[in-house]
Design an enzyme around this catalytic site. Structure first.
Site, PDB file in Angstrom:
ATOM      1  N   CYS A  54       0.819  -1.211   0.000  1.00 18.22           N
ATOM      2  CA  CYS A  54       0.000   0.000   0.000  1.00 18.22           C
ATOM      3  C   CYS A  54       0.854   1.264   0.000  1.00 18.22           C
ATOM      4  CB  CYS A  54      -0.897  -0.019   1.243  1.00 18.22           C
ATOM      5  SG  CYS A  54      -1.790   1.516   1.514  1.00 18.22           S
ATOM      6  N   TYR A 190      -5.666   5.518  -8.729  1.00 17.79           N
ATOM      7  CA  TYR A 190      -6.819   4.725  -8.283  1.00 17.79           C
ATOM      8  C   TYR A 190      -8.090   5.163  -9.009  1.00 17.79           C
ATOM      9  CZ  TYR A 190      -4.092   2.616  -4.544  1.00 17.79           C
ATOM     10  OH  TYR A 190      -3.161   1.892  -3.848  1.00 17.79           O
TER      11      TYR A 190
END
Length: 328
Positions: A54, A190
Site C-alpha cells: 500500500c 486509483y
C-alpha cells in the site's frame, strides 16, 4: 489504503458516473510530545499495522525508517492478498507476520477492538496505542507528521532527530504541492484503475498525466518538489512513483507514459530510492502480488506478470540540479 475488489466481497465506492470515490479516514486523534492531546509520545507504546503493498502505509514506513524510530514504534505487516474479508495476518508468506499486539487474525478485528460498532472501511496504515488499546489514527498524511515531529526524543541518533520533513519555512510550499498532487497523482492512479465507465476513466487518466507533466516541469527547475530540501511532499509522491511503471501502467491502465519516459522524474525517483534506508522499505513482491491477485474484476485470472525489469540503482545525476540552483 489499497481498496478491496467488489468481486472479493467489497463494493468499490463510485458515483453515478462510475467515478471512484475515496472514503475519508475515520480515526483522527493526534500524538504529541507533551501529551497535551491525550496521547503522549513514548517509546514502546505505539504500533503500526501496515501493508508493504500500500502506498499510503509505505509513507509511514519511510518516515519511521529515516527518523530512526524502528525501535520506538513496533510494526506488523499484513498479507499482501486482500480477500473478501479485507486485510489478514499470516506468517506463511515472506515479510508478513501475525498480529503481535492483539493476536487478531484480521485487521477488521483490530478496528472492532477500538470501536465495537465500527462499520467503516478497514484500511492501512493503522497507528495503534497499546496502552489505551485503541486506534489513534489511520490517516497516513497525519501519521507521517506525527512521526516527523513528535517523537524526536526517541530518534536513534542526533542526525535523525534534526531531520524535519515539514519545516515551518516550507510548510506553505509543501501544502500547496500536496494539495494538487494528492487528487491528480496519488489518488489519480486509483481513480483511473477503479473507474467503472469510459467517461470516468478518461477524466481521471487525463488529470493524472496533467499532474505528472506538472511534476516533471517542477523537477526540471528544482531538485525536490518544495525546493532544495527533501520534504514530506517528496515522500508522499515517491510511494506512488515507485509503483507506477511496475503496476499502475498495466494494471490500472495508466499507460500513456511511464515514469522512465520523464527524464527529470525518473532521475528524481532513483535519487529518492537510493537515499539510505528507503530501499529497505520497498517490497516489489508484495506490491505486484497484491494488486494483481486482489483485484479480481481487473485481473480475473490473478496471474502476476513477470516484468517490467527496472533498475532503480543507476546513477541519478540530480546533484547537478543542486549546483544549478546554487548558481542562480
Amino acid at each position: 489504503m489499497a481498496v478491496p475488489d467488489p468481486k472479493a466481497g467489497f463494493e468499490i465506492p463510485t458515483s453515478m458516473k462510475g467515478e471512484f470515490i475515496r472514503v475519508k479516514s475515520s480515526f483522527r486523534d493526534w500524538i504529541t510530545a507533551d501529551g497535551s492531546s491525550g496521547y503522549k509520545a513514548e517509546s514502546g507504546r505505539y504500533h503500526l499495522y501496515v501493508s508493504l503493498a500500500c502506498p499510503w502505509a509505505h509513507r509511514t514506513l519511510i518516515v519511521r525508517k529515516l527518523k530512526g524510530l524502528e525501535q520506538t514504534i513496533s510494526c506488523d505487516v499484513v498479507d499482501w492478498f486482500m480477500d473478501g474479508q479485507g486485510w489478514s495476518f499470516t506468517d506463511k508468506k515472506p515479510n508478513c507476520n501475525l498480529d503481535t499486539v492483539n493476536c487478531c487474525s484480521r485487521l477488521r478485528e483490530v478496528y472492532r477492538i477500538a470501536n465495537p460498532d465500527y462499520e467503516g472501511r478497514i484500511t492501512v496504515p493503522v497507528l495503534w496505542d497499546k496502552q489505551k488499546k485503541t486506534i489513534v489514527n489511520n490517516e497516513s498524511s497525519e501519521i507521517i507528521q506525527m512521526l516527523n515531529s513528535e517523537f524526536n526524543a526517541y530518534c536513534a541518533n542526533e542526525e535523525q532527530k534534526k531531520l524535519d520533513f515539514y519545516p515551518k519555512t516550507l510548510q506553505k510550499d509543501i501544502d500547496g504541492v500536496n494539495e494538487w498532487i494528492y487528487p491528480m497523482v496519488n489518488n489519480g492512479v486509483y481513480r483511473s484503475g477503479f473507474a467503472r465507465t469510459q467517461e470516468a476513466y478518461d477524466v481521471a487518466v487525463r488529470e493524472l498525466f496533467q499532474g505528472l507533466d506538472k511534476v516533471e516541469d517542477i523537477l526540471s527547475k528544482t531538485r525536490y518538489l518544495a525546493g532544495k530540501e527533501l520534504t514530506e511532499a517528496d515522500i508522499r509522491l515517491f510511494t506512488t512513483l515507485i509503483r507506477f511503471d511496475l503496476v499502475y501502467v498495466g494494471h490500472f491502465k495508466c499507460n500513456k507514459k511511464r515514469i522512465v519516459d520523464y527524464p527529470n522524474m525518473w532521475g528524481y525517483l532513483r535519487e529518492l530510492y537510493q537515499i539510505p534506508g528507503v530501499a529497505d522499505t520497498v517490497n516489489f513482491e508484495h506490491i505486484t502480488k497484491h494488486y494483481m491477485t486482489s483485484h479480481e474484476s481487473i485481473n480475473p485470472t490473478r496471474i502476476v506478470s513477470i516484468g517490467p525489469e527496472i533498475d532503480f540503482t543507476t546513477p541519478h545525476g540530480r546533484e547537478a540540479m543542486s549546483k544549478r540552483e546554487q548558481g542562480r
